[in-house]
Scaffold this motif. Structure first.
Motif, PDB file in Angstrom:
ATOM      1  N   HIS A  92       0.858  -1.177   0.000  1.00  0.00           N
ATOM      2  CA  HIS A  92       0.000   0.000   0.000  1.00  0.00           C
ATOM      3  C   HIS A  92       0.899   1.233   0.000  1.00  0.00           C
ATOM      4  O   HIS A  92       1.975   1.222   0.605  1.00  0.00           O
ATOM      5  N   VAL A  93       0.453   2.302  -0.668  1.00  0.00           N
ATOM      6  CA  VAL A  93       1.343   3.448  -0.884  1.00  0.00           C
ATOM      7  C   VAL A  93       0.668   4.770  -0.538  1.00  0.00           C
ATOM      8  O   VAL A  93      -0.456   5.042  -0.971  1.00  0.00           O
ATOM      9  N   LEU A  94       1.390   5.562   0.235  1.00  0.00           N
ATOM     10  CA  LEU A  94       1.087   6.972   0.445  1.00  0.00           C
ATOM     11  C   LEU A  94       2.206   7.740  -0.228  1.00  0.00           C
ATOM     12  O   LEU A  94       3.360   7.664   0.194  1.00  0.00           O
ATOM     13  N   CYS A  95       1.883   8.456  -1.295  1.00  0.00           N
ATOM     14  CA  CYS A  95       2.898   9.113  -2.129  1.00  0.00           C
ATOM     15  C   CYS A  95       2.876  10.615  -1.911  1.00  0.00           C
ATOM     16  O   CYS A  95       1.828  11.256  -2.080  1.00  0.00           O
ATOM     17  N   LYS A 114      -5.124  -0.067  -8.945  1.00  0.00           N
ATOM     18  CA  LYS A 114      -6.303  -0.896  -9.188  1.00  0.00           C
ATOM     19  C   LYS A 114      -5.907  -2.287  -9.677  1.00  0.00           C
ATOM     20  O   LYS A 114      -6.508  -3.292  -9.269  1.00  0.00           O
ATOM     21  N   GLN A 115      -4.892  -2.341 -10.536  1.00  0.00           N
ATOM     22  CA  GLN A 115      -4.454  -3.637 -11.055  1.00  0.00           C
ATOM     23  C   GLN A 115      -3.903  -4.536  -9.957  1.00  0.00           C
ATOM     24  O   GLN A 115      -4.059  -5.760  -9.999  1.00  0.00           O
ATOM     25  N   ASN A 116      -3.263  -3.923  -8.958  1.00  0.00           N
ATOM     26  CA  ASN A 116      -2.632  -4.710  -7.896  1.00  0.00           C
ATOM     27  C   ASN A 116      -3.459  -4.760  -6.614  1.00  0.00           C
ATOM     28  O   ASN A 116      -3.006  -5.325  -5.615  1.00  0.00           O
ATOM     29  N   ASN A 117      -4.653  -4.151  -6.659  1.00  0.00           N
ATOM     30  CA  ASN A 117      -5.596  -4.222  -5.546  1.00  0.00           C
ATOM     31  C   ASN A 117      -4.975  -3.733  -4.235  1.00  0.00           C
ATOM     32  O   ASN A 117      -5.072  -4.391  -3.190  1.00  0.00           O
ATOM     33  N   VAL A 118      -4.336  -2.566  -4.294  1.00  0.00           N
ATOM     34  CA  VAL A 118      -3.700  -1.989  -3.113  1.00  0.00           C
ATOM     35  C   VAL A 118      -4.215  -0.565  -2.880  1.00  0.00           C
ATOM     36  O   VAL A 118      -4.720   0.091  -3.790  1.00  0.00           O
ATOM     37  N   PHE A 119      -4.077  -0.109  -1.654  1.00  0.00           N
ATOM     38  CA  PHE A 119      -4.437   1.256  -1.304  1.00  0.00           C
ATOM     39  C   PHE A 119      -3.407   2.215  -1.886  1.00  0.00           C
ATOM     40  O   PHE A 119      -2.204   1.961  -1.862  1.00  0.00           O
ATOM     41  N   GLU A 282      -2.852  12.369   7.990  1.00  0.00           N
ATOM     42  CA  GLU A 282      -2.884  11.567   6.772  1.00  0.00           C
ATOM     43  C   GLU A 282      -2.505  10.122   7.073  1.00  0.00           C
ATOM     44  O   GLU A 282      -3.018   9.193   6.446  1.00  0.00           O
ATOM     45  N   ILE A 283      -1.614   9.925   8.036  1.00  0.00           N
ATOM     46  CA  ILE A 283      -1.259   8.570   8.455  1.00  0.00           C
ATOM     47  C   ILE A 283      -2.481   7.868   9.052  1.00  0.00           C
ATOM     48  O   ILE A 283      -2.773   6.703   8.729  1.00  0.00           O
ATOM     49  N   MET A 284      -3.213   8.575   9.908  1.00  0.00           N
ATOM     50  CA  MET A 284      -4.411   8.000  10.517  1.00  0.00           C
ATOM     51  C   MET A 284      -5.459   7.676   9.471  1.00  0.00           C
ATOM     52  O   MET A 284      -6.172   6.670   9.586  1.00  0.00           O
ATOM     53  N   GLU A 285      -5.550   8.508   8.421  1.00  0.00           N
ATOM     54  CA  GLU A 285      -6.518   8.237   7.361  1.00  0.00           C
ATOM     55  C   GLU A 285      -6.142   6.974   6.591  1.00  0.00           C
ATOM     56  O   GLU A 285      -7.011   6.137   6.289  1.00  0.00           O
ATOM     57  N   VAL A 286      -4.873   6.804   6.288  1.00  0.00           N
ATOM     58  CA  VAL A 286      -4.432   5.578   5.614  1.00  0.00           C
ATOM     59  C   VAL A 286      -4.719   4.363   6.494  1.00  0.00           C
ATOM     60  O   VAL A 286      -5.264   3.356   6.024  1.00  0.00           O
TER      61      VAL A 286
END
Length: 327
Positions: A92-95, A114-119, A282-286
């Motif tokens: 999962h990625v926060l960029c 979407k292809q890798n089904n990750v956040f 933003e960390i809490m939102e992820v």
């Protein structure tokens, strides 16, 4: 239920230090790994922030089973490649903002998520600031009436920096627009949406890097007046005004700690101090999204990032700003 989300950091620079400090304030987050192209930098960062694992090279962290989510904190010209590689490895990625340098890159990154089904989410930390959330609520519930004006200025003096600075390096997406202009543009977008017309003018330094941009967004019944610059130090103020009331965000508006509400002749000061510097939200939102099985934030969605980059693309196009990687 997952107890703690295990985080890793890609790119141990200054902004990553702020992020690491604030992550310690989030109860259900733990920083378990850091990676850099320079193993010594990764080692020093891990020691400074008591991170148990450091990695030589990014792929080692991408392929590790020691982290659940990654924060990408490199210069923005590297965001697309690193984010896609991380997501292809199932992370999962926060960029960090901007998500990419143009809309094409953003589209590729969202497709990979979407292809890798990750956040996947853009780390536009201002969106999750308690003051911004509170003022958005005031706007949405009609306290300000019909909005007619948004003004935001983000500037700091940088003309004394060498021309080799990252801020002036076109190969790293240098200039004000993507680095700091994104904040005023974001504010206009958040409160007024997509404009029907855009006017923009940019100035450049001798090497061809944009150093100041002024923008007007035109809506059916409103204007947004926005500015970003390396030429001067500003208060970094912002105002949102409507037919019933107005709000000024306490400077610096992108990390604001409260607001003034103006109704008729009365002014009410509302203080909303952040936890730490403000990255914790933003960390809490992820973490909230990951624990609920949600792969996209409702507060800052893929569409929001797409819209924001479309606006930044248009501002750059009008001002004549282009990067070497854009053929």
């Amino acid at each position: 239920m997952i107890d703690k989300i295990r985080w890793g950091i890609i790119g141990p620079g200054k902004i990553a230090e702020n992020f690491a400090n604030d992550l310690k304030l989030v109860d259900d987050a733990v920083l378990t790994g850091v990676a850099s192209r320079d193993p010594e930098r990764a080692k020093q960062f891990s020691q400074k922030f008591d991170i148990p694992h450091f990695f030589e090279g990014y792929d080692a962290l991408f392929n590790s089973n020691l982290v659940d989510a990654l924060y990408i904190a490199t210069p923005h010209t590297f965001h697309k490649e690193l984010a896609i590689r991380a997501m292809q490895a199932g992370k999962h990625v926060l960029c960090e903002k901007p998500m990419g340098i143009n809309s094409k890159e953003v589209a590729e990154m969202i497709a990979a998520a979407k292809q890798n089904n990750v956040f996947f989410m853009e780390a536009l930390w201002t969106r999750f600031n308690p003051t911004i959330l509170a003022v958005k609520q005031l706007v949405d519930n009609g306290t300000l009436g019909d909005l007619g004006y948004v003004n935001a200025d983000f500037a700091f003096y940088a003309m004394d920096k060498p021309l080799t600075s990252r801020l002036f390096d076109l190969n790293l997406g240098g200039g004000t627009i993507l680095d700091i202009g994104i904040y005023p543009v974001f504010l206009a977008y958040l409160f007024l949406g997509m404009p029907r017309a855009i006017k923009s003018v940019s100035d450049f330094n001798p090497t061809g890097t944009e150093i100041q941009t002024s923008v007007i967004f035109q809506y059916d019944n409103a204007h947004a007046v926005l500015n970003s610059s390396f030429r001067y130090n500003s208060r970094m103020s912002a105002e949102i005004a409507g037919t019933k009331a107005a709000v000024t965000l306490l400077p610096r508006f992108h990390e604001t700690q409260g607001y003034d509400l103006y109704i008729n002749d009365e002014v009410t000061r509302v203080n909303l101090p952040t936890i730490g510097k403000g990255y914790s939200y933003e960390i809490m939102e992820v973490n909230r999204c990951l624990k609920s099985g949600t792969l996209e934030s409702s507060l800052w969605s893929h569409k929001n990032s797409t819209d924001l980059m479309l606006l930044l693309d248009k501002v750059r196009e009008i001002g004549g700003v282009k990067f070497p990687s854009e053929t």
